[in-house]
Design an enzyme around this catalytic site. Structure first.
Site, short mmCIF file in Angstrom:
data_model
loop_
_atom_site.label_atom_id
_atom_site.label_comp_id
_atom_site.label_asym_id
_atom_site.label_seq_id
_atom_site.Cartn_x
_atom_site.Cartn_y
_atom_site.Cartn_z
N GLU A 1 2.57 -0.85 -3.59
CA GLU A 1 2.65 -2.03 -4.46
C GLU A 1 3.39 -1.75 -5.75
O GLU A 1 3.95 -2.64 -6.37
CB GLU A 1 1.24 -2.55 -4.79
CG GLU A 1 0.87 -3.75 -3.97
CD GLU A 1 -0.46 -4.40 -4.37
OE1 GLU A 1 -0.98 -5.14 -3.54
OE2 GLU A 1 -0.97 -4.18 -5.48
N HIS B 1 -1.85 15.21 17.15
CA HIS B 1 -1.82 14.92 18.59
C HIS B 1 -1.49 13.46 18.88
O HIS B 1 -1.70 12.98 19.98
CB HIS B 1 -3.15 15.34 19.22
CG HIS B 1 -3.34 16.82 19.15
ND1 HIS B 1 -3.12 17.65 20.23
CD2 HIS B 1 -3.65 17.63 18.11
CE1 HIS B 1 -3.32 18.91 19.85
NE2 HIS B 1 -3.64 18.92 18.57
N LYS C 1 0.76 -15.53 0.25
CA LYS C 1 -0.32 -16.38 -0.28
C LYS C 1 0.11 -17.85 -0.32
O LYS C 1 -0.65 -18.73 0.05
CB LYS C 1 -0.70 -15.94 -1.70
CG LYS C 1 -1.51 -14.65 -1.74
CD LYS C 1 -1.98 -14.42 -3.16
CE LYS C 1 -2.61 -13.06 -3.30
NZ LYS C 1 -2.89 -12.71 -4.70
O1 PA5 Z 1 -3.29 -4.05 -7.34
C1 PA5 Z 1 -3.45 -5.26 -7.35
O2 PA5 Z 1 -3.30 -5.93 -8.39
C2 PA5 Z 1 -3.87 -6.04 -6.12
O3 PA5 Z 1 -3.95 -5.23 -5.00
C3 PA5 Z 1 -5.22 -6.67 -6.33
O4 PA5 Z 1 -6.17 -5.67 -6.59
C4 PA5 Z 1 -5.65 -7.48 -5.11
O5 PA5 Z 1 -4.67 -8.41 -4.77
C5 PA5 Z 1 -6.96 -8.22 -5.38
O6 PA5 Z 1 -6.81 -9.08 -6.47
P1 PA5 Z 1 -8.04 -9.64 -7.27
O7 PA5 Z 1 -8.78 -8.49 -7.82
O8 PA5 Z 1 -7.44 -10.51 -8.32
O9 PA5 Z 1 -8.87 -10.43 -6.29
#
Ligand code: PA5
Length: 453
Positions: A292, A313, A426
């Site tokens: 990310e 394996h 989303k």
């Molecule tokens: O690193 C990030 O920002 C994302 O992976 C969030 O943790 C994830 O989308 C969950 O979001 P939220 O905590 O707003 O529900």
């Protein structure tokens, strides 16, 4: 505790002295931008100098007290969250306590939900909670994410039924971790007077494991969070400045080498390899952290993870002989407290050559043998060795990787602290599920047109 970075198994594919000098300058500049707050997303560096101060904070004390209280008064904790709101906690619990943490004698089980929309998983978690007086820690920074929000409604109904609808009993069993100022979850928590912890505004989800987000579930599982934060604080001290040589700051050296493999050697995949099955979830946490943070603007290494020997394996063939797009980062531990010896009585047994050896020594030998083979096969291997698989080392590793990740992001020229790409799925999801709003109407129409639905 100290983390060793070894380049012994990189084979022929290693930067020249001239390359190393250039890399040192690039990595040093990136580190400076991070420390000075002159890089992109600088307002999200709350994790950078966090551990020591947090250890002294009232929030830390409240986390310990709440964990002790939940462990005393309930029989299990259900953590509801997705991405950065659950991966760190699960990774640390399994790394320190083992992937069987919930089944260990005397364990206070910590289950995870809300990270999938699988009905089967809802049913599985429901079955695990059946007959248990459980508590819920719902974690969502935005307070709006669909997957945990749906799971919360489902499991909260069960918790409420367990409590016979008694608001005071419910309040003792619901803990909300969310933003301090905005979001539906915050409004819900306030309306119901539920106990609240804060996801700091300057720490993004995937960097939040050492805040209340990770620490409350981790403490509930019986892991010493003071040691975890202590390991991170020590790592922070170790990796603050760029030395004249890259080797003087292993965190920077690692970031520089992974950049070299990506940008110069055209390796597009970093394969995180563990020789401990309990580190599998740590691999998942790393995948989110790097994926990310770096994967944007058509750039970034693809992070993958394996657990050896298991995956030797299955994927071992590809790593050794497939397309040469991989470099490997092994995360291992010097000491294993388990003294388990191979005992073979019969000298005629074809396996007699391992008689008397420690299982952990055989594992270490396999790690060396594999790394040598991979290096020879043009899969350079970086070797990271922590002391032991305990809270201090895991805290250290968390800080090491978070900092290396931020430096890496700056080296390839992206903002490591945002994640604009995940909005696409989303938006489609909300449009197809019928969420109200002009923007969703427009997307729905476009999708119906494109896919004839
Ligand atoms: O690193 C990030 O920002 C994302 O992976 C969030 O943790 C994830 O989308 C969950 O979001 P939220 O905590 O707003 O529900």
């Amino acid at each position: 505790m100290a983390l060793q970075l070894s380049t012994e198994y990189t084979g022929e594919t290693f930067p020249s002295q001239a390359d190393l000098r250039k890399l040192a300058k690039q990595a040093g500049d990136a580190l400076q931008a991070l420390e000075n707050g002159t890089g992109a997303g600088a307002q999200m560096r709350g994790w950078l100098h966090h551990a020591n101060g947090f250890l002294q904070s009232a929030e830390y004390k409240r986390i310990v007290e709440t964990a002790n209280e939940l462990r005393k008064t309930t029989q299990a904790l259900l953590v509801i969250g997705i991405g950065g709101s659950y991966l760190g906690a699960r990774a640390v619990i399994e790394a320190v306590r083992s992937q069987y943490a919930n089944q260990l004698p005397g364990a206070y089980p910590v289950f995870f939900a809300g990270n999938t929309m699988s009905a089967a998983e809802y049913a599985n978690i429901g079955a695990l909670l059946e007959g248990k007086d459980f508590a819920i820690n719902i974690i969502s920074k935005s307070g709006q994410t669909l997957e945990p929000a749906v799971a919360f409604r489902h499991f909260y109904a069960k918790l409420r039924a367990n409590c016979g609808g008694d608001a005071a009993q419910i309040r003792r069993r619901v803990v909300v971790t969310t933003d301090s100022e905005t979001g539906d979850l915050l409004a819900q928590a306030k309306a119901n007077d539920w106990k609240r912890f804060v996801v700091p505004g300057d720490i993004g989800g995937r960097f939040s494991v050492l805040s209340a987000v990770g620490l409350l579930p981790i403490a509930c599982a019986g892991v010493d969070i003071a040691q975890l934060l202590g390991g991170a604080a020590a790592a922070e001290e170790a990796y603050t400045s760029a030395g004249a040589k890259l080797e003087e700051n292993p965190c920077l050296y690692y970031a520089a080498l992974r950049y070299y493999y990506y940008a110069i050697e055209c390796k597009s995949v970093e394969l995180f390899a563990f020789y401990e099955p309990s580190m599998a979830m740590f691999g998942e946490w790393l995948k989110q952290l790097f994926g990310e943070s770096e994967g944007k603007e058509k750039k970034g290494l693809f992070p993958a993870s394996v657990v050896f020997c298991t995956d030797l394996h299955s994927l071992g063939q590809y790593v050794q002989d497939g397309e040469r797009i991989l470099f490997e980062t092994v995360v291992g531990f010097q000491n294993d407290p388990n003294n388990i010896t191979v005992e073979i009585d019969d000298p005629g047994d074809p396996l007699y050559f391992v008689q008397g050896k420690q299982i952990s020594d055989i594992n270490a030998t396999i790690c060396r043998a594999t790394s040598m083979a991979h290096a020879a096969g043009d899969c350079p291997t970086l070797m990271l060795q922590a002391d032991a698989r305990d809270a201090v080392s895991i805290g250290w590793l968390i800080y090491f990787f978070e900092k290396a990740c931020a430096v890496s992001g700056y080296m390839i020229g992206v903002n490591p602290f945002d994640q604009p790409g995940i909005e696409s799925y989303k938006n489609n999801m909300y449009a197809l599920l019928g969420k109200a709003g002009k923007q969703y109407d427009k997307i729905r129409a476009a999708l119906q047109d494109a896919y004839q639905i």
